[in-house]
Scaffold this motif. Structure first.
Motif, PDB file in Angstrom:
ATOM      1  N   ASP A 160      54.421  56.845   5.078  1.00 32.14           N
ATOM      2  CA  ASP A 160      54.108  55.532   5.647  1.00 32.14           C
ATOM      3  C   ASP A 160      53.793  54.513   4.554  1.00 32.14           C
ATOM      4  OD1 ASP A 160      54.456  56.282   8.301  1.00 32.14           O
ATOM      5  OD2 ASP A 160      52.384  56.984   8.485  1.00 32.14           O
ATOM      6  N   GLU A 161      53.050  54.942   3.534  1.00 30.96           N
ATOM      7  CA  GLU A 161      52.727  54.040   2.423  1.00 30.96           C
ATOM      8  C   GLU A 161      53.992  53.657   1.651  1.00 30.96           C
ATOM      9  OE1 GLU A 161      48.251  54.910   0.825  1.00 30.96           O
ATOM     10  OE2 GLU A 161      49.825  56.300   0.212  1.00 30.96           O
ATOM     11  N   ILE A 162      54.875  54.615   1.432  1.00 31.66           N
ATOM     12  CA  ILE A 162      56.116  54.346   0.692  1.00 31.66           C
ATOM     13  C   ILE A 162      56.972  53.356   1.461  1.00 31.66           C
ATOM     14  CG2 ILE A 162      58.245  55.377  -0.166  1.00 31.66           C
ATOM     15  CD1 ILE A 162      56.542  57.983  -0.586  1.00 31.66           C
ATOM     16  N   LYS A 163      57.096  53.564   2.762  1.00 31.89           N
ATOM     17  CA  LYS A 163      57.879  52.656   3.606  1.00 31.89           C
ATOM     18  C   LYS A 163      57.299  51.245   3.560  1.00 31.89           C
ATOM     19  CE  LYS A 163      59.385  51.857   8.317  1.00 31.89           C
ATOM     20  NZ  LYS A 163      59.478  52.352   9.691  1.00 31.89           N
ATOM     21  N   ARG A 192      46.946  48.787  -3.084  1.00 37.62           N
ATOM     22  CA  ARG A 192      47.448  50.168  -3.190  1.00 37.62           C
ATOM     23  C   ARG A 192      48.970  50.186  -3.068  1.00 37.62           C
ATOM     24  NH1 ARG A 192      47.360  55.709  -4.157  1.00 37.62           N
ATOM     25  NH2 ARG A 192      48.288  56.814  -2.434  1.00 37.62           N
ATOM     26  N   LEU A 193      49.525  49.373  -2.170  1.00 37.43           N
ATOM     27  CA  LEU A 193      50.974  49.348  -1.965  1.00 37.43           C
ATOM     28  C   LEU A 193      51.713  48.888  -3.221  1.00 37.43           C
ATOM     29  CD1 LEU A 193      51.398  47.955   1.647  1.00 37.43           C
ATOM     30  CD2 LEU A 193      51.447  50.318   0.878  1.00 37.43           C
ATOM     31  N   MET A 194      51.097  48.019  -3.999  1.00 37.27           N
ATOM     32  CA  MET A 194      51.731  47.538  -5.226  1.00 37.27           C
ATOM     33  C   MET A 194      51.819  48.647  -6.280  1.00 37.27           C
ATOM     34  SD  MET A 194      52.521  44.483  -4.518  1.00 37.27           S
ATOM     35  CE  MET A 194      52.732  43.392  -5.882  1.00 37.27           C
ATOM     36  N   GLN A 195      50.992  49.685  -6.156  1.00 41.32           N
ATOM     37  CA  GLN A 195      50.970  50.760  -7.146  1.00 41.32           C
ATOM     38  C   GLN A 195      51.710  52.015  -6.695  1.00 41.32           C
ATOM     39  OE1 GLN A 195      46.809  51.356  -7.680  1.00 41.32           O
ATOM     40  NE2 GLN A 195      46.516  49.470  -8.831  1.00 41.32           N
ATOM     41  N   GLN A 235      70.934  54.771   0.519  1.00 37.81           N
ATOM     42  CA  GLN A 235      69.623  55.282   0.155  1.00 37.81           C
ATOM     43  C   GLN A 235      69.277  54.874  -1.271  1.00 37.81           C
ATOM     44  OE1 GLN A 235      69.876  59.526   0.714  1.00 37.81           O
ATOM     45  NE2 GLN A 235      68.788  59.389   2.649  1.00 37.81           N
ATOM     46  N   VAL A 236      67.977  54.699  -1.517  1.00 40.32           N
ATOM     47  CA  VAL A 236      67.495  54.359  -2.847  1.00 40.32           C
ATOM     48  C   VAL A 236      66.418  55.378  -3.220  1.00 40.32           C
ATOM     49  CG1 VAL A 236      66.503  52.542  -4.281  1.00 40.32           C
ATOM     50  CG2 VAL A 236      67.894  51.931  -2.318  1.00 40.32           C
ATOM     51  N   ALA A 237      66.405  55.821  -4.481  1.00 43.86           N
ATOM     52  CA  ALA A 237      65.433  56.817  -4.936  1.00 43.86           C
ATOM     53  C   ALA A 237      64.364  56.146  -5.805  1.00 43.86           C
ATOM     54  CB  ALA A 237      66.126  57.910  -5.727  1.00 43.86           C
ATOM     55  N   PHE A 238      63.111  56.538  -5.581  1.00 43.63           N
ATOM     56  CA  PHE A 238      61.985  56.024  -6.356  1.00 43.63           C
ATOM     57  C   PHE A 238      61.102  57.172  -6.804  1.00 43.63           C
ATOM     58  CE2 PHE A 238      62.916  52.452  -3.508  1.00 43.63           C
ATOM     59  CZ  PHE A 238      62.926  51.397  -4.401  1.00 43.63           C
ATOM     60  N   ARG A 239      60.486  57.029  -7.989  1.00 42.88           N
ATOM     61  CA  ARG A 239      59.357  57.884  -8.356  1.00 42.88           C
ATOM     62  C   ARG A 239      58.132  57.232  -7.748  1.00 42.88           C
ATOM     63  NH1 ARG A 239      58.626  59.243 -14.457  1.00 42.88           N
ATOM     64  NH2 ARG A 239      56.901  60.325 -13.499  1.00 42.88           N
ATOM     65  N   VAL A 240      57.291  58.037  -7.115  1.00 40.68           N
ATOM     66  CA  VAL A 240      56.111  57.493  -6.435  1.00 40.68           C
ATOM     67  C   VAL A 240      54.869  58.252  -6.880  1.00 40.68           C
ATOM     68  CG1 VAL A 240      57.389  56.673  -4.429  1.00 40.68           C
ATOM     69  CG2 VAL A 240      56.475  58.989  -4.425  1.00 40.68           C
ATOM     70  N   LEU A 241      53.700  57.732  -6.518  1.00 44.87           N
ATOM     71  CA  LEU A 241      52.453  58.412  -6.829  1.00 44.87           C
ATOM     72  C   LEU A 241      52.418  59.767  -6.140  1.00 44.87           C
ATOM     73  CD1 LEU A 241      49.832  55.532  -6.465  1.00 44.87           C
ATOM     74  CD2 LEU A 241      50.821  56.454  -8.557  1.00 44.87           C
ATOM     75  N   ARG A 242      51.728  60.725  -6.751  1.00 41.24           N
ATOM     76  CA  ARG A 242      51.724  62.094  -6.215  1.00 41.24           C
ATOM     77  C   ARG A 242      51.023  62.192  -4.875  1.00 41.24           C
ATOM     78  NH1 ARG A 242      50.530  66.103 -10.329  1.00 41.24           N
ATOM     79  NH2 ARG A 242      50.505  67.527  -8.568  1.00 41.24           N
ATOM     80  N   ASP A 243      50.108  61.266  -4.559  1.00 37.81           N
ATOM     81  CA  ASP A 243      49.388  61.340  -3.290  1.00 37.81           C
ATOM     82  C   ASP A 243      49.874  60.299  -2.277  1.00 37.81           C
ATOM     83  OD1 ASP A 243      48.440  59.166  -4.669  1.00 37.81           O
ATOM     84  OD2 ASP A 243      46.336  59.487  -4.159  1.00 37.81           O
TER      85      ASP A 243
END
Length: 103
Positions: free
Chosen positions: A45-48, A10-13, A33-41
C-alpha cells in the motif's frame, strides 16, 4: 487504502531507486510494469501510494520480492551484500513513467 492515511514524508523515502536492467526494460515494454528498489519494511500500500504521489500515475497492482544478499569474501574475511526488496509496479493501461522527464 486511500493515500491520506499515509505519512507524506515517509512516502518520499519509500522508493530508493528505479531498477534499470534488461529485464526491467523488457517488462516495461511488454507488461507496462516498472521496477523499483524500496525500503525493506515498505508495504504494498505504501509503495502504491508513493508511486502515485511522485509520478502522478495510476497504479493497478504491486508485486514485491525480497532478495537475500550474496555472501562474499574479502581476502580471509567473509562478508555479505545488503538484502534488497524490489517492487514490480503494474501501471493501469495508458499510464507511463518516463524517468528522463521525471528527474
Amino acid at each position: 487504502m486511500s493515500q491520506t492515511t499515509h505519512n507524506p514524508d515517509r512516502l518520499m523515502q519509500v522508493l530508493v531507486a528505479p531498477v534499470v536492467s534488461e529485464k526491467s526494460t523488457m517488462m516495461a515494454e511488454r507488461n507496462n510494469q516498472v521496477a523499483f528498489r524500496v525500503l525493506r519494511d515498505a508495504s504494498k500500500d505504501e509503495i502504491k501510494a508513493a508511486v502515485e504521489l511522485l509520478f502522478k500515475v495510476e497504479v493497478d497492482a504491486v508485486n514485491v520480492v525480497n532478495i537475500k544478499g550474496k555472501p562474499k569474501r574479502f581476502g580471509r574475511f567473509m562478508g555479505r551484500r545488503d538484502h534488497v526488496r524490489k517492487a514490480y509496479v503494474c501501471l493501469k493501461p495508458g499510464q507511463e513513467i518516463n524517468f528522463a522527464e521525471a528527474q
